[in-house]
Design a protein around this motif. Structure first.
Motif, PDB file in Angstrom:
ATOM      1  N   ASP A 273      32.068  39.440  41.993  1.00 13.83           N
ATOM      2  CA  ASP A 273      30.879  38.357  42.246  1.00 13.83           C
ATOM      3  C   ASP A 273      31.176  37.445  43.218  1.00 13.83           C
ATOM      4  O   ASP A 273      31.712  36.430  43.094  1.00 13.83           O
ATOM      5  N   TYR A 274      30.422  37.704  44.497  1.00  9.92           N
ATOM      6  CA  TYR A 274      30.526  36.820  45.566  1.00  9.92           C
ATOM      7  C   TYR A 274      29.303  36.351  45.748  1.00  9.92           C
ATOM      8  O   TYR A 274      28.191  36.567  45.383  1.00  9.92           O
ATOM      9  N   TYR A 275      29.355  35.213  46.815  1.00 10.20           N
ATOM     10  CA  TYR A 275      28.070  34.765  47.596  1.00 10.20           C
ATOM     11  C   TYR A 275      28.494  34.505  49.044  1.00 10.20           C
ATOM     12  O   TYR A 275      29.036  33.632  49.350  1.00 10.20           O
ATOM     13  N   LEU A 295      33.803  34.257  48.618  1.00 12.22           N
ATOM     14  CA  LEU A 295      34.222  35.488  48.934  1.00 12.22           C
ATOM     15  C   LEU A 295      35.723  35.739  48.376  1.00 12.22           C
ATOM     16  O   LEU A 295      36.449  36.509  48.937  1.00 12.22           O
ATOM     17  N   HIS A 296      36.050  35.055  47.422  1.00 12.85           N
ATOM     18  CA  HIS A 296      37.400  35.214  46.642  1.00 12.85           C
ATOM     19  C   HIS A 296      37.145  35.408  45.328  1.00 12.85           C
ATOM     20  O   HIS A 296      36.203  34.818  44.493  1.00 12.85           O
ATOM     21  N   PRO A 297      37.971  36.236  44.555  1.00 12.17           N
ATOM     22  CA  PRO A 297      39.380  36.460  44.757  1.00 12.17           C
ATOM     23  C   PRO A 297      39.173  37.863  45.589  1.00 12.17           C
ATOM     24  O   PRO A 297      38.186  38.659  45.503  1.00 12.17           O
ATOM     25  N   GLU A 304      37.111  48.349  47.849  1.00 11.71           N
ATOM     26  CA  GLU A 304      36.499  47.625  46.530  1.00 11.71           C
ATOM     27  C   GLU A 304      36.101  46.124  47.333  1.00 11.71           C
ATOM     28  O   GLU A 304      34.955  45.594  46.539  1.00 11.71           O
ATOM     29  N   TYR A 305      36.754  45.543  48.261  1.00 11.85           N
ATOM     30  CA  TYR A 305      36.267  44.242  48.794  1.00 11.85           C
ATOM     31  C   TYR A 305      35.044  44.470  49.546  1.00 11.85           C
ATOM     32  O   TYR A 305      33.965  43.788  49.130  1.00 11.85           O
ATOM     33  N   LEU A 306      34.917  45.454  50.129  1.00 13.74           N
ATOM     34  CA  LEU A 306      33.373  45.794  50.845  1.00 13.74           C
ATOM     35  C   LEU A 306      32.462  46.043  49.809  1.00 13.74           C
ATOM     36  O   LEU A 306      31.453  45.525  50.028  1.00 13.74           O
TER      37      LEU A 306
END
Length: 380
Positions: A273-275, A295-297, A304-306
Motif C-alpha cells: 500500500d503506497y502513495y 514508497l516503503h517498505p 513485487e515492488y513495481l
C-alpha cells in the motif's frame, strides 16, 4: 531560462517542420498550451511586463485576496491558478498597468501568428475565473481594478483571423490559412482520444496522472482539486494527481520497467500500500500540500515492488473516478488511456481489475492531434 524566446523558437521550428509540399494546403492552425501558464504583456509594445508564470508556479501571497472575492471552492482558489498569478503581479508591479493584457501560453503563441492581442479561449480562461456556463466573466471579477487586463474569450476552435503576411511569406503558408483559438494540453489530449459520449473518460499517464470524464453535469470543488471544462454542450470533469510516471523514472530505467513488468501477474492483487509521489504535496483526489510520499517498505524483489507501485497508482486513479461520481458527475463506464503509461499492457490489466471497468489504449495519444481537430473545426 528565457521561456518566451524558447517558446517562439519552438513554434517557428514546428512551422518549418511541416513538409514544404504540404504547407500550401494547410487550411487552419490551432495550438494547445499548458493550462495556467501565464504571460502579462504590454498591449502597446507587445513586450512582456514580467517573466512568465509557469503552470506549477504558486502565488500564496495572492491566495487570501482571491479567496475573499471568489465563491467558496471555486477553481481560482488555488495558489497556482491564473487569477492568483495575475493578482500577485498586480500587487508587485510598480509601473503603469493601463496597457497590460493577460495571455495564456497558447494565446501568446497564436498571437504571433494572427497579430490580434488579447484573445483567449474558454478552456484556458477557466482558471482566471471565466464562467463557461454563462459564457462571461462573473461580476465579482469584473469589479476588480485589474479587470481591464483580462483577455476576450471565444470558444476553442473559433476563427480569429488569417495568418500574418510576414509569417506566411517566411514559411510558405497560404494567404487564407485560418488561425483559430486553442485549448489546454489535457483537453487537446482528450479530444485526440475522440471520447464523445457521457461516461467515457480519458486517463493520461505521463509524468503525472490526469483524468477527464465527459459528463452531462458540471462539477467543481477546489477542496479536492476538481474542476469542469466546457466541451460544447457537455462538461469535461477531472483533476490531476502528482503521482505518475515521473515517480517510476526515479526508481527504474525504461529497460527495467519493461523487463520487470513482464513478470507481474496482473490478476493478483498486490498487498503493498503506497502513495507514490515525487515530492511532498498532492493535488487530486486529495488537495494536500503537506502529503508525504509513501514508497516503503520496499521488498527485496523488484517485481513485487513495481507491482505494488503500479497497483497503488491504479488505486489513486480509482479514488479519483469515485470522487467525481460522489460529487455528482456522470458515472464512468469506460476508460481510454493515453500517455507513456498506456504502453504497459500489464498495467492496463491491473487498472481494469482495480477500476472494475474496461480500459483501452487511445488510437491517437498526442495532444497535437486534438489541436488539429480544433483547427479543422475552425476552418469549416
Amino acid at each position: 531560462m528565457d521561456w518566451i524566446q524558447s517558446w517562439k523558437d519552438t513554434l517557428f521550428l514546428l512551422l518549418d517542420d511541416v513538409p514544404t509540399s504540404l504547407r500550401p494546403v494547410v487550411a487552419s492552425i490551432a495550438i494547445d498550451g499548458t493550462s495556467a501558464t501565464t504571460i502579462i504583456m504590454d498591449s502597446t509594445s507587445g513586450r512582456p511586463l514580467s517573466r512568465p508564470f509557469l503552470y506549477n508556479d504558486s502565488c500564496p501571497d495572492a491566495l487570501p485576496l482571491v479567496k475573499s472575492i471568489a465563491p467558496a471552492k471555486h477553481t481560482v482558489c488555488s495558489g497556482s491558478s491564473t487569477l492568483c498569478k495575475l493578482v500577485s503581479w498586480w500587487n508587485s508591479y510598480d509601473s503603469s498597468k493601463e496597457s497590460a493584457v493577460l495571455l495564456h501560453q497558447a494565446d501568446w503563441l497564436l498571437w504571433l501568428l494572427h497579430g490580434k492581442l488579447g484573445v483567449s479561449d474558454y478552456n484556458n480562461a477557466l482558471k482566471i475565473g471565466y464562467d463557461p456556463e454563462t459564457d462571461s466573466y462573473p461580476s465579482w471579477l469584473l469589479s476588480q481594478p485589474y479587470s481591464h487586463v483580462l483577455p476576450s474569450v471565444q470558444a476553442p476552435g473559433t476563427k480569429i483571423g488569417c495568418i500574418k503576411e510576414d509569417i506566411r511569406t517566411q514559411f510558405g503558408y497560404p494567404k487564407d490559412c485560418v488561425i483559430c483559438t486553442g485549448t489546454t494540453d489535457s483537453i487537446a489530449a482528450f479530444l485526440a482520444a475522440r471520447a464523445t459520449q457521457p461516461g467515457k473518460a480519458v486517463t493520461s499517464l505521463g509524468s503525472t496522472l490526469a483524468i477527464k470524464l465527459l459528463s452531462t453535469i458540471r462539477v467543481e470543488d477546489a477542496r479536492f482539486g476538481v474542476y469542469s471544462h466546457r466541451l460544447d454542450d457537455k462538461w469535461l470533469v477531472g483533476g490531476a494527481s502528482n503521482t505518475g510516471g515521473a515517480v517510476l523514472r526515479q526508481l527504474f530505467t525504461d529497460e527495467q520497467l519493461a523487463k520487470l513488468s513482464e513478470q507481474i501477474n496482473p490478476r493478483e492483487a498486490s498487498p503493498l500500500d503506497y502513495y507514490p509521489l515525487q515530492a511532498v504535496g498532492e493535488r487530486f483526489p486529495v488537495a494536500d500540500p503537506n502529503m508525504e510520499p509513501r514508497l516503503h517498505p520496499r521488498p527485496k524483489n523488484d517485481v513485487e515492488y513495481l507491482h505494488g507501485i503500479l497497483e497503488s497508482i491504479a488505486c489513486i486513479e480509482a479514488k479519483g473516478y469515485k470522487l467525481l461520481k460522489d460529487l455528482g458527475a456522470t458515472p464512468v463506464e469506460e476508460v481510454i488511456t493515453s500517455g507513456g503509461g498506456s504502453k504497459n499492457e500489464k498495467w492496463i490489466k491491473i487498472r481494469e481489475r482495480v477500476l472494475g471497468l474496461p480500459v483501452c489504449r487511445a488510437d491517437q495519444t498526442e495532444a497535437a492531434y486534438g489541436a488539429a481537430l480544433l483547427a479543422m473545426k475552425g476552418s469549416s
